[in-house]
Design an enzyme around this catalytic site. Structure first.
Site, PDB file in Angstrom:
ATOM      1  N   ASP A  30      -6.296   3.741   4.222  1.00 34.58           N
ATOM      2  CA  ASP A  30      -5.033   3.191   3.701  1.00 34.58           C
ATOM      3  C   ASP A  30      -4.081   4.337   3.363  1.00 34.58           C
ATOM      4  O   ASP A  30      -4.502   5.476   3.190  1.00 34.58           O
ATOM      5  CB  ASP A  30      -5.302   2.397   2.413  1.00 34.58           C
ATOM      6  CG  ASP A  30      -5.968   3.263   1.346  1.00 34.58           C
ATOM      7  OD1 ASP A  30      -7.189   3.480   1.457  1.00 34.58           O
ATOM      8  OD2 ASP A  30      -5.278   3.762   0.443  1.00 34.58           O
ATOM      9  N   ASP A  77      -2.023   5.757   0.363  1.00 39.13           N
ATOM     10  CA  ASP A  77      -2.039   5.587  -1.091  1.00 39.13           C
ATOM     11  C   ASP A  77      -0.653   5.124  -1.569  1.00 39.13           C
ATOM     12  O   ASP A  77       0.305   5.087  -0.793  1.00 39.13           O
ATOM     13  CB  ASP A  77      -2.474   6.904  -1.764  1.00 39.13           C
ATOM     14  CG  ASP A  77      -2.945   6.674  -3.186  1.00 39.13           C
ATOM     15  OD1 ASP A  77      -3.667   5.688  -3.444  1.00 39.13           O
ATOM     16  OD2 ASP A  77      -2.560   7.469  -4.073  1.00 39.13           O
TER      17      ASP A  77
HETATM   18  N1  ADE Z   1     -10.648   5.299  -1.167  1.00 40.58           N
HETATM   19  C1  ADE Z   1     -10.030   4.680  -0.153  1.00 40.58           C
HETATM   20  N2  ADE Z   1      -8.690   4.614  -0.364  1.00 40.58           N
HETATM   21  C2  ADE Z   1      -8.452   5.215  -1.564  1.00 40.58           C
HETATM   22  C3  ADE Z   1      -7.293   5.467  -2.342  1.00 40.58           C
HETATM   23  N3  ADE Z   1      -6.093   5.096  -1.934  1.00 40.58           N
HETATM   24  N4  ADE Z   1      -7.444   6.122  -3.518  1.00 40.58           N
HETATM   25  C4  ADE Z   1      -8.673   6.499  -3.929  1.00 40.58           C
HETATM   26  N5  ADE Z   1      -9.803   6.274  -3.247  1.00 40.58           N
HETATM   27  C5  ADE Z   1      -9.708   5.641  -2.075  1.00 40.58           C
END
Ligand code: ADE
Length: 257
Positions: A204, A206
């Site tokens: 993803d 963040d």
């Molecule tokens: N693991 C997968 N995506 C994440 C995210 N955006 N922040 C922290 N850990 C994750």
């Protein structure tokens, strides 16, 4: 003796049939699950599902010391950590693989060391990842045609919550990817002179990207990433030389006070 250990998610089950399950008791309690021993393309490997068989350990409660100790006890010299991460940069896209080369530790309260006294040690962390394994994983992923980044700085947060937008903007100035499980797994492996490599798969963007992290979506991309990780492990593991020329074990010579 089994020389290669994998700590990862349940996706790794697709690549090997466990032939034996070993219950290891360590001075630090039990690992996340009994260690499974099997083969990947004829090479013996030990596997621990980091979050437990039924995903019962959140990132801040994973028994990191027991996991690393158990692998070491079985003879493992090289640890491969498979992790799902968020992206802090546009060019690290969901579905990409990152062969992490640095980390920043933003965890808060974990068991970071095997040396809480009376024996004291300070382990070198300047270049914490095994160069031999990193090269093999990068070149193999390229050969397989997977989108892969040769390098990336991983910021490890405490979790289990995701970051605030302000945190995400701060982290993205210094790091490329974000996750919750690299630390202290890597610290502990190094304290025992083991090699450590991280195969991170981006699930993803963040929250800096103005799109709140959706746990369901993370799980969906993760399932797609599992296929790539499995193919990568199958092709790369037979290429890992049995004899280590990387110098990772040399940290043991200089860490004791
Ligand atoms: N693991 C997968 N995506 C994440 C995210 N955006 N922040 C922290 N850990 C994750």
């Amino acid at each position: 003796m089994v020389k290669i250990g994998i700590i990862g998610g349940s996706g790794v089950y697709g690549v090997f049939e466990p032939k034996e399950t070993v219950k290891v008791h360590t001075p630090y309690g039990r690992p996340s699950a009994p260690v499974e021993i099997g083969e990947i393309e004829g090479v013996e490997v030990a596997f621990i599902p980091r979050h437990g068989k039924n995903h019962e350990f959140p990132p801040h409660e994973v028994p990191y010391r027991a996991n690393i100790w158990a692998l070491h006890e079985l003879g493992v010299e090289r640890v491969i950590g498979v992790t799902a991460v968020g992206s802090l940069r546009e060019e690290y896209k969901p579905g990409d693989i990152v062969i992490t080369d640095q980390f920043i530790d933003f965890t808060k309260k974990r068991d970071y060391t095997f040396y809480n006294g009376p024996r004291v040690a300070h382990v070198s962390m300047a270049d914490p990842f095994c160069p031999e394994m990193r090269k093999i994983f990068y070149e193999t992923a390229k050969e397989l045609g997977f989108p892969v980044h040769e390098k990336g700085t991983y910021v490890c947060i405490e979790g289990p919550r995701f970051s605030t937008r302000a945190e995400s903007f701060m982290f993205r100035q210094y790091a490329h990817i974000i996750g919750m499980t690299l630390v202290p797994e890597i610290n502990l492996a190094r304290e025992l002179g083991m090699c450590y490599a991280n195969i991170a798969t981006v699930t993803d963007y963040d929250v800096w990207a103005d799109k709140p992290v959706d746990a369901q979506e993370v799980l969906k991309v993760m399932a797609e990433n599992n296929y790539k990780v499995q193919e990568l492990l199958k092709k790369a593991i037979p290429r890992i030389p049995e004899e280590r020329k990387c110098g990772c074990a040399d940290v043991l010579k200089s860490m004791f006070v």
